[in-house]
Design a protein around this motif. Sequence first.
Motif, PDB file in Angstrom:
ATOM      1  N   LYS A  63       3.492  -4.923  59.589  1.00 20.19           N
ATOM      2  CA  LYS A  63       4.732  -5.171  60.317  1.00 20.19           C
ATOM      3  C   LYS A  63       5.644  -3.960  60.193  1.00 20.19           C
ATOM      4  O   LYS A  63       5.489  -3.130  59.295  1.00 20.19           O
ATOM      5  N   CYS A  68       5.034  -6.680  64.762  1.00 17.46           N
ATOM      6  CA  CYS A  68       3.885  -6.891  63.885  1.00 17.46           C
ATOM      7  C   CYS A  68       2.632  -6.708  64.708  1.00 17.46           C
ATOM      8  O   CYS A  68       2.629  -6.966  65.920  1.00 17.46           O
ATOM      9  N   SER A 339       6.784 -11.802  61.121  1.00 15.43           N
ATOM     10  CA  SER A 339       5.816 -10.819  60.650  1.00 15.43           C
ATOM     11  C   SER A 339       4.387 -11.356  60.631  1.00 15.43           C
ATOM     12  O   SER A 339       3.435 -10.587  60.550  1.00 15.43           O
ATOM     13  N   MET A 376      13.551  -8.715  62.197  1.00 10.63           N
ATOM     14  CA  MET A 376      12.385  -9.337  61.578  1.00 10.63           C
ATOM     15  C   MET A 376      12.864 -10.193  60.424  1.00 10.63           C
ATOM     16  O   MET A 376      13.920  -9.946  59.840  1.00 10.63           O
ATOM     17  N   GLU A 384       4.043 -11.998  53.250  1.00 12.75           N
ATOM     18  CA  GLU A 384       3.890 -11.023  54.319  1.00 12.75           C
ATOM     19  C   GLU A 384       2.445 -10.609  54.507  1.00 12.75           C
ATOM     20  O   GLU A 384       1.979 -10.390  55.612  1.00 12.75           O
TER      21      GLU A 384
END
Length: 471
Positions: A63, A68, A339, A376, A384
């Motif tokens: 990302k 992303c 993300s 984001m 993540e």
Amino acid sequence: MGGCVSVSSQSTCSSRSNGERMSPSCLCIDMLRRKRSRRTFSDHVATLQHLSSIPNRMITNGKSSNSCIFTQQGRKGINQDAMIVWEDFMGEDVTFCGVFDGHGPHGHMVARKVREMLPLKISSFMNSSESEPMTSGSSVNCCNGNVKSDVVDPVKDIPVEEGVESSWREAFLKAYKSMDKELRSHPNLDCFCSGSTAVSVIKQGRNLFIGNIGDSRAILGSKDSNDSMVAVQLTVDLKPDLPKEAERIKRCKGRVFALQDEPEVQRVWLPFDDAPGLAMARAFGDFCLKEYGVISIPEFSHWTLSDRDKFVVLASDGVWDVLSNEEVVEIVSSSPTRSSAARILVEHAAREWKAKYPTSKMDDCAVVCLFLDGKMDTESDNEEQSFSSATLQSNHSGNVMESDDGQHSEPCLQRNFTVRSSEDNEHNSRVPVGVDNAGGGEDQNWSGLEGVTRVNSLVQLPRFSEERPGQ
């Protein structure tokens, strides 16, 4: 698994001979402004090595500050898809996004070569247009997102916004042409029967400039008057079943027909042999068919963004084969985190492949999600990068560690239609304005094929007969 090649702008600033520091956003432009001489293969290698030091350029799963990206290998061998997000491309508030789907024995290398060089070529030609007299009298920088339509170019007496669109169009057309020319002359890359699609989007302020060849696709996730998410298709799948594409190919002595076992898949064939059977009408490479109507001229379009427009999704046909535009918008908009949107979309596509076409080989999938508000979510590093072990295993040979081994009705703009269930016949919401078929012809709202199983982009390699007809 982070995809950013560099996150520190200071680490990429090079020094001029007089000791001045260059800004990161000017790094590639300065390189391209240098006087051109005959380029050798070592020059290209040096250029590609230089790319790794440019900040905000992402080519592997991960990302960035407003996007992303994710790709997963299919079941056909090496992952032939490539993708890129380049923020601060040629300046602030300018972002370049691209998805490239290779095909043929060297398709993965073609796709990656296009990913590396096409953005540089677009910036080079755009930079050249800025220095021309057409814009010298104007104080507006083409890379400045704050363009006002009431400003007039004193030279041509046209709105600057219209002039900027014209400049981007010219840059796209020249860059795509130059890219194909470079592939043809590349000393170590055989593109005779290998090639790649290319869908590229440049976001400049409130504008999207889009260039497309092949059957990768870009869509827009937007809210309608009822505040519901809708899908807007930004590109047309440029396949041989489109009447004007087929007309051009036949006019150039190429042949367009479908095989008996896949009667709804139109393919491009040589005039003297039943090869190679290319399932798209425009592509980089594929030089065995370039004299017979397959072109690399992109379809260019411009979209003006509004506050209702939320995100852009670019994806290879492995996604569109099994998911509709509306399904993609729903998946991305409902993802728990921004993300993770690209990864979740690819995982949905993989499940659909297994459910709908268990006997077909799943295609490679590559996705870019660009969020237009520039925001984001914040999440822990564990969340993540919470890729499933199954995803990582199936993705091992085509992503982070890239290897070079590797009759015509007028339906709506929806699926890729290389794969489609017969009951899936959704209606299109709204289509983009300003679409220009750069290869010639009026605006066409054509789609692809229905009710067929997944097929390869190429049926076979050319097997030229010793004697050709007419010789």
